[in-house]
Scaffold this motif. Structure first.
Motif, PDB file in Angstrom:
ATOM      1  N   ASP A 105     100.184 -47.479  54.785  1.00 20.92           N
ATOM      2  CA  ASP A 105      99.933 -48.873  55.155  1.00 20.92           C
ATOM      3  C   ASP A 105     100.233 -49.828  54.000  1.00 20.92           C
ATOM      4  OD1 ASP A 105      99.245 -48.245  57.734  1.00 20.92           O
ATOM      5  OD2 ASP A 105      97.083 -48.272  57.396  1.00 20.92           O
ATOM      6  N   MET A 106     100.055 -49.376  52.771  1.00 22.46           N
ATOM      7  CA  MET A 106     100.404 -50.265  51.660  1.00 22.46           C
ATOM      8  C   MET A 106     101.917 -50.487  51.615  1.00 22.46           C
ATOM      9  SD  MET A 106      99.396 -50.416  47.638  1.00 22.46           S
ATOM     10  CE  MET A 106     100.065 -51.776  46.658  1.00 22.46           C
ATOM     11  N   TYR A 107     102.680 -49.429  51.823  1.00 17.34           N
ATOM     12  CA  TYR A 107     104.131 -49.619  51.855  1.00 17.34           C
ATOM     13  C   TYR A 107     104.530 -50.593  52.973  1.00 17.34           C
ATOM     14  CZ  TYR A 107     108.988 -49.103  52.973  1.00 17.34           C
ATOM     15  OH  TYR A 107     110.288 -49.402  53.274  1.00 17.34           O
ATOM     16  N   HIS A 151     106.306 -42.217  61.867  1.00 16.11           N
ATOM     17  CA  HIS A 151     107.236 -43.298  61.501  1.00 16.11           C
ATOM     18  C   HIS A 151     108.683 -42.802  61.452  1.00 16.11           C
ATOM     19  CE1 HIS A 151     104.032 -46.194  60.595  1.00 16.11           C
ATOM     20  NE2 HIS A 151     103.362 -45.167  60.116  1.00 16.11           N
ATOM     21  N   GLY A 152     109.031 -41.999  62.457  1.00  8.44           N
ATOM     22  CA  GLY A 152     110.395 -41.510  62.570  1.00  8.44           C
ATOM     23  C   GLY A 152     111.347 -42.588  63.058  1.00  8.44           C
ATOM     24  N   PRO A 153     112.632 -42.256  63.207  1.00  9.52           N
ATOM     25  CA  PRO A 153     113.657 -43.236  63.595  1.00  9.52           C
ATOM     26  C   PRO A 153     113.371 -43.956  64.901  1.00  9.52           C
ATOM     27  CG  PRO A 153     114.664 -41.178  62.864  1.00  9.52           C
ATOM     28  CD  PRO A 153     113.199 -40.914  62.975  1.00  9.52           C
ATOM     29  N   GLU A 154     112.677 -43.312  65.834  1.00 11.15           N
ATOM     30  CA  GLU A 154     112.413 -43.911  67.142  1.00 11.15           C
ATOM     31  C   GLU A 154     111.112 -44.693  67.193  1.00 11.15           C
ATOM     32  OE1 GLU A 154     114.861 -43.716  69.253  1.00 11.15           O
ATOM     33  OE2 GLU A 154     115.930 -42.426  67.826  1.00 11.15           O
ATOM     34  N   SER A 155     110.355 -44.709  66.110  1.00 12.66           N
ATOM     35  CA  SER A 155     109.063 -45.387  66.117  1.00 12.66           C
ATOM     36  C   SER A 155     109.231 -46.889  65.959  1.00 12.66           C
ATOM     37  CB  SER A 155     108.173 -44.847  64.995  1.00 12.66           C
ATOM     38  OG  SER A 155     108.691 -45.235  63.734  1.00 12.66           O
ATOM     39  N   ALA A 156     108.153 -47.625  66.203  1.00 18.43           N
ATOM     40  CA  ALA A 156     108.196 -49.090  66.087  1.00 18.43           C
ATOM     41  C   ALA A 156     108.370 -49.528  64.640  1.00 18.43           C
ATOM     42  CB  ALA A 156     106.917 -49.692  66.675  1.00 18.43           C
ATOM     43  N   ARG A 157     107.852 -48.750  63.703  1.00 23.52           N
ATOM     44  CA  ARG A 157     107.956 -49.085  62.277  1.00 23.52           C
ATOM     45  C   ARG A 157     108.499 -47.870  61.516  1.00 23.52           C
ATOM     46  NH1 ARG A 157     102.766 -52.391  60.237  1.00 23.52           N
ATOM     47  NH2 ARG A 157     104.371 -53.340  58.924  1.00 23.52           N
ATOM     48  N   PRO A 158     109.784 -47.593  61.650  1.00 23.27           N
ATOM     49  CA  PRO A 158     110.362 -46.397  61.011  1.00 23.27           C
ATOM     50  C   PRO A 158     110.378 -46.503  59.492  1.00 23.27           C
ATOM     51  CG  PRO A 158     112.094 -47.774  61.929  1.00 23.27           C
ATOM     52  CD  PRO A 158     110.796 -48.382  62.373  1.00 23.27           C
ATOM     53  N   ILE A 159     110.198 -45.359  58.852  1.00 27.10           N
ATOM     54  CA  ILE A 159     110.291 -45.256  57.389  1.00 27.10           C
ATOM     55  C   ILE A 159     111.217 -44.092  57.071  1.00 27.10           C
ATOM     56  CG2 ILE A 159     109.046 -44.878  55.227  1.00 27.10           C
ATOM     57  CD1 ILE A 159     106.525 -45.919  56.596  1.00 27.10           C
TER      58      ILE A 159
END
Length: 420
Positions: A186-188, A230-238
């Motif tokens: 969450d900090m990132y 937080h994979g490529p298909e997620s709303a907030r990918p990392i």
């Protein structure tokens, strides 16, 4: 307590950060509270702390003075470490952001962002810090050892964890895997829009993960959480470029069992850290603390783990023994007891090696065979468990836990210089 910023800041001749332009009501974005410029041309600040609570400068000075106790190889490494001075200034900004607690309720956490004072930012390095006793050691109140990597052109992001910084009035849920990793992620997610808002958005969107000791375990848990949520298909990918993990407690139960079986804890305060962290973090009965820790230790729980004014080195001096039976009650050695069975259960649930998961991102893992704090067997177990993953292992005779910590950061620095 944090001092709130109210004005813009000229960080150098080329960069102006208008903090007034930030929306201070939206804690989904990192909100700065204090700021400063650190000149690293003369080495690290004295408030840079190693995992045992000592200043890195004091530790180096003592190590070099003990020529008979320190090998030539270690002395050579320390000399190289001291030469790592690029005469660059870095900006450090402490601040707050929003996360969730173990009940899923909003909680405000704190941490620090360190970045080069000039030039472009290549990427973010998301750091999980090692075990700390006193609140003054936490990232927002000190200069993290990993912060010197900002000299290479990175934004180094270091959360405080629950129980430190702005939440220092709470017990730290030590080694609670997913809860701690969530605060790191969450900090990132809060810092990324902050960097964009102040005109310092990294050139590359993928990030590095990094952590040593407790931070090594949290870093691997952070990788797990990112790959799961937080994979490529997620709303907030990392997107993770690479993971650096050193000296980690990847299996809490196995670490605790080593204290029991050998009746030795070379890092004595690690025993109550695990006991209190697992009990408080999992909301088990507080009576368990008095049942498992001898009075000479249990009577200091509030002072050490709630007030947080005592560094781990001082804790170890107060305990005064590396024998586990000088720390734990006989009941703690009885594996047939209900209390120990319950403790083992939550330790297993919070050990990253207990998951049916193989890391997907490339990992560089380092551990000293001579580690006197986290048994090398834990790293060897990780190598077996993650045999099918893309992990580069660096196991060698790298000195104590503290020496290897500096070597780990220096090795990451060398890898980054060579690869980028």
């Amino acid at each position: 307590m944090f001092a709130v910023l109210a004005t813009g800041c000229v960080l150098n001749e080329d960069i102006y950060v208008d903090f007034d332009a930030l929306d201070s009501s939206d804690l989904s974005m990192f909100q700065p509270t204090t700021r400063g410029v650190v000149d690293l041309s003369n080495g690290l600040p004295d408030e840079t702390i190693l995992p045992d609570g000592t200043s890195v400068n004091e530790f180096i000075e003592t190590s070099l003075a003990q020529t008979k106790a320190t090998s030539c190889t270690i002395n050579d490494f320390i000399q190289n470490f001291l030469k790592w001075q690029q005469k660059r200034k870095v900006i450090e900004i402490s601040g707050i952001y929003r996360s969730t607690d173990e009940y899923g309720k909003p909680i405000t956490l704190s941490g620090k962002v360190i970045m080069p004072a000039d030039g472009a930012i290549k990427r973010v390095i998301l750091v999980s810090h090692y075990t700390m006793g006193a609140n003054r050691e936490c990232p927002s109140n000190s200069f993290p050892l990993e912060g010197q990597l900002a000299q290479l052109g990175y934004a180094v992001v270091v959360p405080d964890y629950i129980g430190y910084g702005i939440t220092s009035h709470l017990y730290h849920p030590y080694l609670m895997m997913e809860l701690t990793a969530r605060g790191v992620v969450d900090m990132y997610l809060a810092v990324h829009p902050f960097l964009k808002a102040i005109g310092r958005e990294p050139e590359n969107p993928d990030i590095y993960l990094m952590g040593y000791s407790q931070g090594g375990a949290v870093t691997m848990a952070t990788e797990y959480l990112i790959e799961r949520d937080h994979g490529p298909e997620s709303a907030r990918p990392i997107d993770i470029k690479r993971v650096f993990a050193g000296g980690g407690i990847y299996d809490i139960k196995a670490t605790f069992e080593s204290y029991i079986e050998s009746n030795t804890a070379n890092y004595p305060c690690g025993v109550p850290f695990v006991i209190v962290g697992m009990i408080k973090g999992n909301h088990l009965s507080d009576d368990l603390i008095d049942k498992l820790l001898l009075p000479r230790v249990s009577e200091r729980v509030e002072e050490w783990f709630l007030e947080k004014n005592v560094a781990t080195l001082k804790m170890n001096q107060i305990i005064g023994s590396k024998q586990t039976d000088d720390i734990l009650t006989p009941l703690a050695f009885d594996r047939t007891s209900t209390e120990i069975s319950l403790l083992y259960q939550v330790m297993t649930e919070n050990s990253i090696l207990s998951l049916a998961w193989q890391p997907k991102a490339p990992v560089y893992m380092m551990h000293s065979i001579e580690d006197d704090t986290i048994p090398f067997a834990i790293a060897a177990k990780a190598k077996v468990r993650w045999a099918s993953s893309n992990i580069q292992y660096n196991f060698g005779y790298y000195g104590s836990h503290q020496i290897c910590c500096m070597r780990f950061v220096y090795t990451v620095k060398t890898i980054l210089e060579n690869e980028e």
